[in-house]
Design a protein around this motif. Structure first.
Motif, PDB file in Angstrom:
ATOM      1  N   PHE A  39       7.150   1.647  -1.523  1.00 38.72           N
ATOM      2  CA  PHE A  39       8.356   2.789  -1.539  1.00 38.72           C
ATOM      3  C   PHE A  39       9.143   2.589  -3.227  1.00 38.72           C
ATOM      4  O   PHE A  39       9.057   3.611  -3.832  1.00 38.72           O
ATOM      5  CB  PHE A  39       9.002   2.772  -0.581  1.00 38.72           C
ATOM      6  CG  PHE A  39      10.096   4.014  -0.780  1.00 38.72           C
ATOM      7  CD1 PHE A  39       9.445   5.321  -0.328  1.00 38.72           C
ATOM      8  CD2 PHE A  39      11.441   3.941  -1.411  1.00 38.72           C
ATOM      9  CE1 PHE A  39      10.280   6.444  -0.254  1.00 38.72           C
ATOM     10  CE2 PHE A  39      12.129   5.065  -1.328  1.00 38.72           C
ATOM     11  CZ  PHE A  39      11.582   6.488  -0.721  1.00 38.72           C
ATOM     12  N   VAL A  40       9.410   1.620  -3.562  1.00 37.71           N
ATOM     13  CA  VAL A  40      10.597   1.670  -4.613  1.00 37.71           C
ATOM     14  C   VAL A  40       9.642   1.680  -5.874  1.00 37.71           C
ATOM     15  O   VAL A  40       9.954   2.281  -6.855  1.00 37.71           O
ATOM     16  CB  VAL A  40      11.243   0.197  -4.541  1.00 37.71           C
ATOM     17  CG1 VAL A  40      11.678  -0.235  -6.150  1.00 37.71           C
ATOM     18  CG2 VAL A  40      12.386  -0.006  -3.724  1.00 37.71           C
ATOM     19  N   ARG A  41       8.458   1.023  -5.792  1.00 39.45           N
ATOM     20  CA  ARG A  41       7.419   1.162  -6.867  1.00 39.45           C
ATOM     21  C   ARG A  41       6.926   2.658  -7.122  1.00 39.45           C
ATOM     22  O   ARG A  41       6.672   3.199  -8.188  1.00 39.45           O
ATOM     23  CB  ARG A  41       6.326   0.085  -6.949  1.00 39.45           C
ATOM     24  CG  ARG A  41       6.525  -1.278  -7.043  1.00 39.45           C
ATOM     25  CD  ARG A  41       5.366  -2.187  -7.285  1.00 39.45           C
ATOM     26  NE  ARG A  41       4.867  -2.036  -6.031  1.00 39.45           N
ATOM     27  CZ  ARG A  41       5.048  -3.259  -5.078  1.00 39.45           C
ATOM     28  NH1 ARG A  41       6.005  -4.062  -5.232  1.00 39.45           N
ATOM     29  NH2 ARG A  41       4.254  -3.231  -3.902  1.00 39.45           N
ATOM     30  N   GLN A  42       6.629   3.202  -5.867  1.00 40.30           N
ATOM     31  CA  GLN A  42       6.115   4.501  -5.893  1.00 40.30           C
ATOM     32  C   GLN A  42       7.464   5.665  -6.531  1.00 40.30           C
ATOM     33  O   GLN A  42       6.831   6.727  -7.252  1.00 40.30           O
ATOM     34  CB  GLN A  42       5.551   5.126  -4.569  1.00 40.30           C
ATOM     35  CG  GLN A  42       4.588   6.252  -4.722  1.00 40.30           C
ATOM     36  CD  GLN A  42       3.346   5.895  -5.113  1.00 40.30           C
ATOM     37  OE1 GLN A  42       2.567   4.769  -4.925  1.00 40.30           O
ATOM     38  NE2 GLN A  42       2.888   6.666  -6.145  1.00 40.30           N
ATOM     39  N   MET A  51      10.393  19.940   0.763  1.00 37.64           N
ATOM     40  CA  MET A  51      10.633  19.206   2.122  1.00 37.64           C
ATOM     41  C   MET A  51       9.487  18.258   2.394  1.00 37.64           C
ATOM     42  O   MET A  51       8.483  18.769   2.473  1.00 37.64           O
ATOM     43  CB  MET A  51      11.152  20.001   3.309  1.00 37.64           C
ATOM     44  CG  MET A  51      11.798  18.990   4.437  1.00 37.64           C
ATOM     45  SD  MET A  51      13.282  18.538   3.932  1.00 37.64           S
ATOM     46  CE  MET A  51      14.222  20.253   4.346  1.00 37.64           C
ATOM     47  N   LEU A  52       9.959  16.950   2.198  1.00 41.72           N
ATOM     48  CA  LEU A  52       8.735  15.720   2.309  1.00 41.72           C
ATOM     49  C   LEU A  52       8.372  15.306   3.810  1.00 41.72           C
ATOM     50  O   LEU A  52       7.535  14.619   3.945  1.00 41.72           O
ATOM     51  CB  LEU A  52       8.762  14.680   1.349  1.00 41.72           C
ATOM     52  CG  LEU A  52       8.995  15.149   0.081  1.00 41.72           C
ATOM     53  CD1 LEU A  52       9.029  14.082  -1.037  1.00 41.72           C
ATOM     54  CD2 LEU A  52       7.760  16.177  -0.610  1.00 41.72           C
ATOM     55  N   SER A  83       8.670   2.341   8.294  1.00 42.33           N
ATOM     56  CA  SER A  83       7.545   3.186   8.782  1.00 42.33           C
ATOM     57  C   SER A  83       7.566   4.623   8.037  1.00 42.33           C
ATOM     58  O   SER A  83       6.432   5.207   7.795  1.00 42.33           O
ATOM     59  CB  SER A  83       7.647   3.351  10.283  1.00 42.33           C
ATOM     60  OG  SER A  83       8.882   4.248  10.827  1.00 42.33           O
ATOM     61  N   SER A  84       8.546   5.401   8.063  1.00 44.07           N
ATOM     62  CA  SER A  84       8.557   6.758   7.278  1.00 44.07           C
ATOM     63  C   SER A  84       8.221   6.440   5.927  1.00 44.07           C
ATOM     64  O   SER A  84       7.664   7.368   5.210  1.00 44.07           O
ATOM     65  CB  SER A  84      10.133   7.404   7.539  1.00 44.07           C
ATOM     66  OG  SER A  84      10.256   7.486   8.809  1.00 44.07           O
ATOM     67  N   GLU A  85       8.658   5.482   5.178  1.00 44.66           N
ATOM     68  CA  GLU A  85       8.318   5.229   3.648  1.00 44.66           C
ATOM     69  C   GLU A  85       6.691   5.309   3.625  1.00 44.66           C
ATOM     70  O   GLU A  85       6.186   5.784   2.662  1.00 44.66           O
ATOM     71  CB  GLU A  85       9.043   4.028   3.347  1.00 44.66           C
ATOM     72  CG  GLU A  85      10.476   4.154   3.061  1.00 44.66           C
ATOM     73  CD  GLU A  85      11.320   2.882   2.744  1.00 44.66           C
ATOM     74  OE1 GLU A  85      12.634   3.099   2.548  1.00 44.66           O
ATOM     75  OE2 GLU A  85      10.371   2.007   2.265  1.00 44.66           O
ATOM     76  N   GLU A 133       1.599   7.583   2.174  1.00 44.77           N
ATOM     77  CA  GLU A 133       0.203   8.042   2.742  1.00 44.77           C
ATOM     78  C   GLU A 133      -0.053   9.424   2.459  1.00 44.77           C
ATOM     79  O   GLU A 133      -1.274   9.672   2.031  1.00 44.77           O
ATOM     80  CB  GLU A 133       0.007   7.343   4.004  1.00 44.77           C
ATOM     81  CG  GLU A 133      -1.229   7.759   4.962  1.00 44.77           C
ATOM     82  CD  GLU A 133      -1.494   7.126   6.338  1.00 44.77           C
ATOM     83  OE1 GLU A 133      -2.615   7.537   6.682  1.00 44.77           O
ATOM     84  OE2 GLU A 133      -0.635   6.518   6.704  1.00 44.77           O
ATOM     85  N   ASN A 134       0.803  10.163   2.830  1.00 46.24           N
ATOM     86  CA  ASN A 134       0.616  11.650   2.717  1.00 46.24           C
ATOM     87  C   ASN A 134       0.371  12.094   1.458  1.00 46.24           C
ATOM     88  O   ASN A 134      -0.275  13.042   1.095  1.00 46.24           O
ATOM     89  CB  ASN A 134       1.865  12.214   3.482  1.00 46.24           C
ATOM     90  CG  ASN A 134       1.685  12.086   5.056  1.00 46.24           C
ATOM     91  OD1 ASN A 134       0.783  11.573   5.432  1.00 46.24           O
ATOM     92  ND2 ASN A 134       2.588  12.338   5.801  1.00 46.24           N
ATOM     93  N   ASP A 135       1.670  11.762   0.478  1.00 48.80           N
ATOM     94  CA  ASP A 135       1.382  12.275  -0.754  1.00 48.80           C
ATOM     95  C   ASP A 135       2.473  11.518  -1.652  1.00 48.80           C
ATOM     96  O   ASP A 135       3.857  11.881  -2.055  1.00 48.80           O
ATOM     97  CB  ASP A 135       2.099  13.643  -0.864  1.00 48.80           C
ATOM     98  CG  ASP A 135       1.795  14.560  -2.135  1.00 48.80           C
ATOM     99  OD1 ASP A 135       1.223  13.809  -3.159  1.00 48.80           O
ATOM    100  OD2 ASP A 135       2.142  15.504  -2.149  1.00 48.80           O
TER     101      ASP A 135
END
Length: 801
Positions: free
Chosen positions: A730-733, A657-658, A697-699, A704-706
């Motif tokens: 986000f898409v690239r990550q 769970m992220l 914002s969540s992305e 940032e977190n992991d």
């Protein structure tokens, strides 16, 4: 001739399994084939005669196939062009069927007589919803909806789309259902000042019948305004099964008497027989009438007319059709003074049904009604020797109960274990008492009959409710393979063959000992129960992204565990993704319980089916971001809050769970989307990220977190491809090889956005959409991800592309 009729029906059924319609020019091959069969038959040589019969059977099969194909091409040609979807169109036409009310307004079939918008092309029959309009008067907000009656002519402005339904394993095929009923577009009535009733009644027989059905329904509601089973009496009188409440349907289904709550063949036969006996008894008392027309012939006409009228009043469903056609064949035989065998009558009824409605072979009612009648004939027709009426009735009940087990498990994956006892009580009470009283109440001045009918029905319902509450009232299991169903049906035939002294086949000597080893038929039934569906191997993940329209529902399976991620939208107070898509899928796949159910957030397109799932399937624990007083939380016995950092392993597959974090819950300004549970599932063969409805914002918070944890082989696109999500970072990550958008057909939000899809295409990702591809089936195994889409896997010619 019976074999040729079966060949014709088989050809009709074969056509309904095709992905594309055949070219009708091939039908010309039937002409030389017919000539060849005739010439072989004329040779009078045994081997040629056999060859002619085989060739003739193939010709009938081809005739059935091309007959159904011609029907299909003719009906599919009446289509709404894509360019006219979602545009305002003004029409004039007639309300064609009994309007159906719901909490949002009305739905009704509409026969289009004139298209008033220049250049627009609209099918002749469409299905429309007229939604409640909220208008405020002083301090009160009231619903304003014009009264809609069957048979009225209206001028209205509508918005339409082509028939489109969800496509899921073991699910209902709306597009096939709409094609059979000739519904070639669906839509809704737009708010417009020039929506106007033009005529109060169009004088056509079909519309008159529909108006009569509506008047009877309204009269019953007025006569029994607050009675619990008024809807059941309405269904028994006019075939409006939607008048029955969902909880009552559950009782009927669990006790196996739901066939009685529609206009079944039993009811039609009973009414026809009653009128036959009445007319025969009265007619023969008049010498003048008897000399003009024999009493039996007069009774035949009256009985058949009563059967046809009752079936017409009930909407002419397949079981009622089958019964009317069978009674017509019997009536013809009686009229001509000729004997007609039971199997010949059933065969001719089958032919008439598939000729007039080639899509009837796809209906469960078709198989259940004809199957039940075939097995009744197996245990009754052609037997010699006398038997007490009670023993005969018990034999018939046993044959029906046993013979329908394979069919019920194949179509619904469940069968009532209390059905024989429930039917023993309900059949005589409903068919011999409730139905006659209800039909008498439809006549002028006899509506007082409704009250005793309701009293008897209430007593019957109390007994059925008690049986329904028995813990093991219903046997549920996986969907058996087709070969196991065929073997089971053959085994039941063997079990029901004559086996006692003095029993034999008509036209032959009695068998002293009957057919041997009939118990072996039970062995043929075993594969239905013992052949289990395949399941993942250790370390494998099977993921099914269900097609639930504008919403999300994903089932993840490992070797010994199952997880449901979100539950799709709710459609009405009694229909949602849980009971329409998720529960049928779980039952069909043999998933008897869920180890976990994750409801990511409170939005109804993700949580709408949760209560239905909790009611139907044992759930070990619920994980969600819902408030403690949410109805879903209150319905679950074991629940926990989803938080970043939670993880577990099942059968070599890791679940992490992220999102959301602890701080997300403490921020009162965050909306429900920001609290979406985000789950990543990782195997040695690949991984999948399920981000629910997170937005920008969540992305950013996840990155940032992991950020490294986000990289995944498969991504179910966040927020259905909204422009408020799927940021470039986000898409690239994530960098997914496959992206799945769960969206509804022509949804009002415009999801998925073109600019969002372009971001994924730029990375080389493969894109799938549930509205175009149906359910998506993923198997993480053998160091790869195998992908199948149900619309491609189960392609049928009626499915829109």
């Amino acid at each position: 001739m019976r074999a040729y009729i079966l060949a014709f029906a088989f050809g009709v059924g074969l056509l309904q399994q095709q992905a594309e319609l055949p070219d009708l020019l091939w039908a010309w091959l039937l002409v030389p084939g017919s000539v060849g069969a005739f010439l072989l038959w004329r040779c009078r040589v045994a081997i040629f005669s056999i060859t002619a019969k085989i060739l003739l059977a193939l010709i009938f099969l081809g005739a059935g196939l091309f007959w159904a194909a011609a029907f299909a091409q003719w009906r599919l040609a009446d289509a709404l062009p894509h360019e006219w979807e979602g545009r305002d169109i003004q029409l004039a036409g007639v309300v064609a069927e009994l309007p159906q009310a719901n909490e949002n307004g009305l739905r009704f079939a509409f026969d289009v007589e004139q298209v008033l918008t220049e250049g627009a092309i609209v099918p002749r029959r469409i299905s429309l919803a007229w939604y409640n309009e909220r208008r405020k008067y002083a301090e009160n907000s009231v619903s304003v909806l014009p009264r809609i009656n069957a048979g009225e002519r209206w001028r209205i402005t509508v918005r339409l789309k082509r028939p489109r339904g969800s496509v899921n394993p073991h699910g209902f095929d709306f597009e096939e259902w709409a094609l059979e009923r000739n519904i070639r577009a669906t839509g809704y009535v737009r708010k417009a000042d020039d929506n106007l009733r033009l005529d109060a009644m169009v004088n056509q027989p079909s519309y008159r019948v529909e108006r009569l059905r509506q008047e009877i329904r309204e009269h019953f509601i007025q006569a029994l305004p607050d009675h619990a089973y008024t809807g059941v009496l309405i269904a028994l009188a006019v075939g409006d099964q939607r008048a029955i409440l969902g909880g009552q349907w559950q009782i009927f289904t669990r006790t196996g008497v739901n066939h009685l709550m529609s206009i079944s063949g039993l009811h039609v036969t009973m009414v026809s027989g009653l009128i036959f006996a009445l007319v025969y008894g009265l007619w023969r008392r008049s010498h003048r009438l008897a000399l003009w027309l024999p009493a039996r012939k007069a009774a035949v006409i009256a009985g058949l007319a009563a059967a046809f009228g009752y079936a017409l009043l009930a909407g002419f469903a397949v079981p009622a059709q089958r019964t009317v056609y069978m009674l017509a064949a019997i009536a013809l035989a009686l009229w001509l003074g000729r004997f007609a065998s039971a199997t010949a009558v059933l065969a001719w009824a089958l032919l008439i049904v598939v000729v007039l409605d080639p899509w009837a072979v796809l209906s469960p009612g078709f198989w259940l009604s004809f199957g039940a009648m075939a097995f009744i004939m197996l245990v009754t027709a052609g037997r010699i020797g006398k038997m007490h009426w009670l023993s005969g009735w018990a034999r018939v009940q046993w044959a029906i109960t046993l013979s329908l087990i394979p069919l019920l498990l194949a179509m619904f994956q469940q069968v009532s274990l209390v059905s024989p006892f429930a039917n023993a009580i309900a059949v005589p009470l409903v068919s011999l008492v409730v139905v006659p009283l209800t039909l008498l109440a439809t006549l002028p001045l006899l509506d007082f009959m409704l009250l005793p009918a309701h009293v008897v029905l209430s007593g019957c319902m109390e007994m059925l409710r008690w049986m329904s509450d028995v813990p093991q009232a219903v046997w549920s299991q996986h969907a058996p393979p087709a070969w196991a169903v065929a073997a089971g049906m053959a085994g039941i035939v063997w079990m029901l063959l004559p086996g006692g002294l003095g029993l034999g086949l008509r036209g032959g000597p009695g068998l002293a000992t009957g057919f041997p080893a009939r118990w072996l038929g039970a062995v043929a039934l075993l594969p239905i129960f013992l052949v289990l569906p395949p399941k993942p191997a250790p370390g494998e993940l099977w993921l099914t992204v269900l097609d639930v329209g504008q919403g999300l529902a994903v089932v993840a399976r490992t070797e010994n565990h199952a997880l449901l991620f979100d539950t799709g939208p709710a459609f009405s107070t009694e229909a949602d993704s849980g009971n329409r898509a998720i529960v049928p899928f779980l039952r069909g796949e043999g998933i008897r319980h869920l180890d976990a159910m994750i409801v990511t957030h409170a939005d109804s397109d993700h949580s709408g089916g949760a209560l239905s799932v909790l009611e139907a399937v044992p759930v070990e624990w619920l994980v969600s971001s819902l408030h403690a007083d949410h109805p879903i939380q209150l319905a679950a016995s074991n629940k926990r809050q989803c938080r970043a950092g939670q993880s577990w392993q099942w059968d070599g597959v890791r679940f992490d769970m992220l999102h959301p974090t602890e701080q997300s819950y403490s921020n009162p300004k965050r909306g429900t989307n920001a609290l979406s549970c985000v789950l990543k599932i990782t195997t040695i063969h690949g991984s999948v990220l399920l981000p629910a409805d997170i937005e920008k914002s969540s992305e950013y918070q996840l990155i940032e977190n992991d950020g490294n944890a986000l990289s995944s082989t498969v991504l179910v696109a966040p927020h259905h491809g909204s422009k408020t999500s799927s940021t470039g970072e986000f898409v690239r990550q994530v960098n997914p090889r496959l992206v799945i958008f769960t969206v509804g057909y022509r949804n009002r939000f415009g999801h998925p956005r073109e600019e969002v899809m372009e971001r994924y295409r730029a990375l080389g990702s493969t894109l799938l959409r549930s509205d175009n591809d149906g359910a998506v089936l993923l198997r993480f195994a053998d160091s790869k991800v195998a992908v199948e889409t149900l619309r491609a896997l189960r392609r049928r010619y009626w499915q829109d592309t």
